[in-house]
Write a protein that holds these residues in place. Structure first.
Motif, mmCIF file in Angstrom:
data_model
loop_
_atom_site.group_PDB
_atom_site.id
_atom_site.type_symbol
_atom_site.label_atom_id
_atom_site.label_comp_id
_atom_site.label_asym_id
_atom_site.label_seq_id
_atom_site.Cartn_x
_atom_site.Cartn_y
_atom_site.Cartn_z
ATOM 1 N N UNK A 153 0.823 -1.219 0.000
ATOM 2 C CA UNK A 153 0.000 0.000 0.000
ATOM 3 C C UNK A 153 0.852 1.263 0.000
ATOM 4 N N UNK A 154 2.120 1.146 0.418
ATOM 5 C CA UNK A 154 3.013 2.299 0.498
ATOM 6 C C UNK A 154 3.751 2.567 -0.818
ATOM 7 N N UNK A 155 3.514 1.716 -1.820
ATOM 8 C CA UNK A 155 4.201 1.853 -3.105
ATOM 9 C C UNK A 155 3.249 2.376 -4.181
ATOM 10 N N UNK A 156 3.826 3.048 -5.169
ATOM 11 C CA UNK A 156 3.033 3.479 -6.321
ATOM 12 C C UNK A 156 2.722 2.267 -7.198
ATOM 13 N N UNK A 157 1.812 2.446 -8.148
ATOM 14 C CA UNK A 157 1.475 1.350 -9.059
ATOM 15 C C UNK A 157 2.679 0.867 -9.845
ATOM 16 N N UNK A 158 3.492 1.807 -10.312
ATOM 17 C CA UNK A 158 4.682 1.423 -11.077
ATOM 18 C C UNK A 158 5.675 0.646 -10.233
ATOM 19 N N UNK A 159 5.832 1.070 -8.984
ATOM 20 C CA UNK A 159 6.738 0.349 -8.078
ATOM 21 C C UNK A 159 6.218 -1.057 -7.800
ATOM 22 N N UNK A 160 4.907 -1.176 -7.576
ATOM 23 C CA UNK A 160 4.327 -2.499 -7.309
ATOM 24 C C UNK A 160 4.518 -3.427 -8.505
ATOM 25 N N UNK A 161 4.362 -2.897 -9.711
ATOM 26 C CA UNK A 161 4.528 -3.745 -10.889
ATOM 27 C C UNK A 161 5.989 -4.150 -11.065
ATOM 28 N N UNK A 162 6.919 -3.260 -10.720
ATOM 29 C CA UNK A 162 8.332 -3.637 -10.780
ATOM 30 C C UNK A 162 8.634 -4.751 -9.773
ATOM 31 N N UNK A 163 8.023 -4.662 -8.598
ATOM 32 C CA UNK A 163 8.183 -5.741 -7.602
ATOM 33 C C UNK A 163 7.596 -7.039 -8.144
ATOM 34 N N UNK A 164 6.420 -6.960 -8.784
ATOM 35 C CA UNK A 164 5.779 -8.163 -9.326
ATOM 36 C C UNK A 164 6.685 -8.835 -10.361
ATOM 37 N N UNK A 165 7.386 -8.032 -11.161
ATOM 38 C CA UNK A 165 8.280 -8.593 -12.181
ATOM 39 C C UNK A 165 9.464 -9.306 -11.528
ATOM 40 N N UNK A 166 10.116 -8.639 -10.573
ATOM 41 C CA UNK A 166 11.294 -9.293 -9.971
ATOM 42 C C UNK A 166 10.886 -10.439 -9.052
ATOM 43 N N UNK A 167 9.662 -10.390 -8.511
ATOM 44 C CA UNK A 167 9.187 -11.544 -7.730
ATOM 45 C C UNK A 167 9.087 -12.779 -8.641
ATOM 46 N N UNK A 168 8.599 -12.588 -9.863
ATOM 47 C CA UNK A 168 8.546 -13.702 -10.814
ATOM 48 C C UNK A 168 9.959 -14.151 -11.186
ATOM 49 N N UNK A 169 10.869 -13.204 -11.331
ATOM 50 C CA UNK A 169 12.257 -13.544 -11.691
ATOM 51 C C UNK A 169 12.963 -14.322 -10.583
ATOM 52 N N UNK A 170 12.521 -14.135 -9.339
ATOM 53 C CA UNK A 170 13.159 -14.827 -8.216
ATOM 54 C C UNK A 170 13.050 -16.347 -8.349
ATOM 55 N N UNK A 171 12.070 -16.819 -9.139
ATOM 56 C CA UNK A 171 11.904 -18.256 -9.345
ATOM 57 C C UNK A 171 12.756 -18.776 -10.509
ATOM 58 N N UNK A 172 13.538 -17.860 -11.120
ATOM 59 C CA UNK A 172 14.445 -18.217 -12.219
ATOM 60 C C UNK A 172 13.715 -18.962 -13.345
ATOM 61 N N UNK A 173 12.668 -18.337 -13.899
ATOM 62 C CA UNK A 173 11.883 -19.000 -14.939
ATOM 63 C C UNK A 173 12.621 -19.068 -16.273
ATOM 64 N N UNK A 174 12.147 -19.943 -17.144
ATOM 65 C CA UNK A 174 12.704 -20.045 -18.498
ATOM 66 C C UNK A 174 12.051 -19.045 -19.433
ATOM 67 N N UNK A 175 10.831 -18.635 -19.096
ATOM 68 C CA UNK A 175 10.102 -17.686 -19.935
ATOM 69 C C UNK A 175 9.256 -16.799 -19.019
ATOM 70 N N UNK A 176 9.124 -15.530 -19.408
ATOM 71 C CA UNK A 176 8.272 -14.599 -18.659
ATOM 72 C C UNK A 176 7.052 -14.257 -19.506
#
Length: 258
Positions: free
Chosen positions: A153-176
């Motif tokens: 709630x303390x982050x802007x929409x753009x910041x939250x989406x950047x977190x969502x992207x790196x959260x997905x990257x934390x699982x080391x996927x083969x495709x995004x």
């Protein structure tokens, strides 16, 4: 950099509703190669998001095949390299496919760091120390390391989406897989999210992105798919699609959005 190594092969993919009267996907066939940045464009209701969500079986196809890493994931069972029949592990499959939605899907009661470490610890069995180290590296990469202890709630929409992207990257996927990742953002926040995606593309991450951002499609995509009415009507390089569109439906679409 795109290769000629097929990561995902989609053949005659169909998704029908209401006894076949609604055809969200009507026989889509395409290949996704390692290193591809495939951008899917088209009018609302054309089947773009259904196509994307079918790739990791968030939508269960009505027909057709999706071969990922050599396995047809539309089948409940498959034969492994030794010829043994194996049950498809959908959770293991989804670990290899990072997904970023329009809305950020962060857990509101957890800090950003807790959001980041949850899946690597629970699903991959990584220690908290290692998961936190990796999470902080990824947050640093998108300029948000200093917000690790903040709540969504303390982050802007753009910041939250950047977190969502790196959260997905934390699982080391083969495709995004990106499902209109900027459509819920205020216009001034779109750029910061697209910049992260551009960096991923430069690093060779295989990406499939449904977007209304034509500038991104032209600049970053190496392949563009145009869909309408559940069908893949045209695909090609950004230059072919935007400078020399062949299909009348694509020509009409571009005349309205460019």
């Amino acid at each position: 950099m795109a290769t000629r190594d097929k990561l995902i092969q989609v053949t005659d993919l169909k998704k029908h509703y209401k006894m076949g009267t609604i055809k969200a996907l009507d026989g889509v066939t395409t290949d996704i190669y390692r290193g591809d940045v495939m951008v899917v464009i088209g009018p609302s209701g054309s089947g773009k998001s259904t196509f994307l969500r079918s790739l990791n079986l968030l939508e269960e196809p009505t027909g057709g095949a999706i071969v990922f890493d050599g396995v047809d994931i539309t089948k409940k069972k498959y034969k492994d390299a030794n010829g043994k029949t194996v049950k498809l592990d959908i959770d293991a499959l989804r670990q290899k496919m990072g997904m970023v939605f329009q809305h950020f899907n962060l857990f509101p009661h957890m800090t950003i760091l807790e959001n980041m470490v949850l899946a690597p610890m629970k699903v991959k069995g990584i220690s908290r120390a290692d998961a936190e180290q990796k999470a902080l590296q990824l947050l640093d990469r998108v300029g948000l390391k200093d917000r690790a202890d903040a709540y969504p709630i303390q982050l802007s929409g753009g910041q939250k989406q950047r977190v969502a992207i790196v959260r997905a990257l934390a699982m080391e996927p083969e495709v995004m897989l990106f499902d209109e990742p900027t459509s819920a953002l205020d216009p001034e926040m779109v750029g910061e999210v697209l910049d992260v995606m551009k960096e991923l593309a430069k690093e060779g991450m295989t990406m499939v992105c449904v977007t209304h951002e034509m500038g991104f499609a032209r600049e970053v995509g190496n392949r563009v798919l145009f869909m309408a009415d559940g069908k893949l009507l045209e695909e090609g390089t950004p230059e072919e699609i935007f400078e020399h569109p062949k299909h009348p439906r694509l020509q009409d679409f571009l005349s309205k959005v460019l």
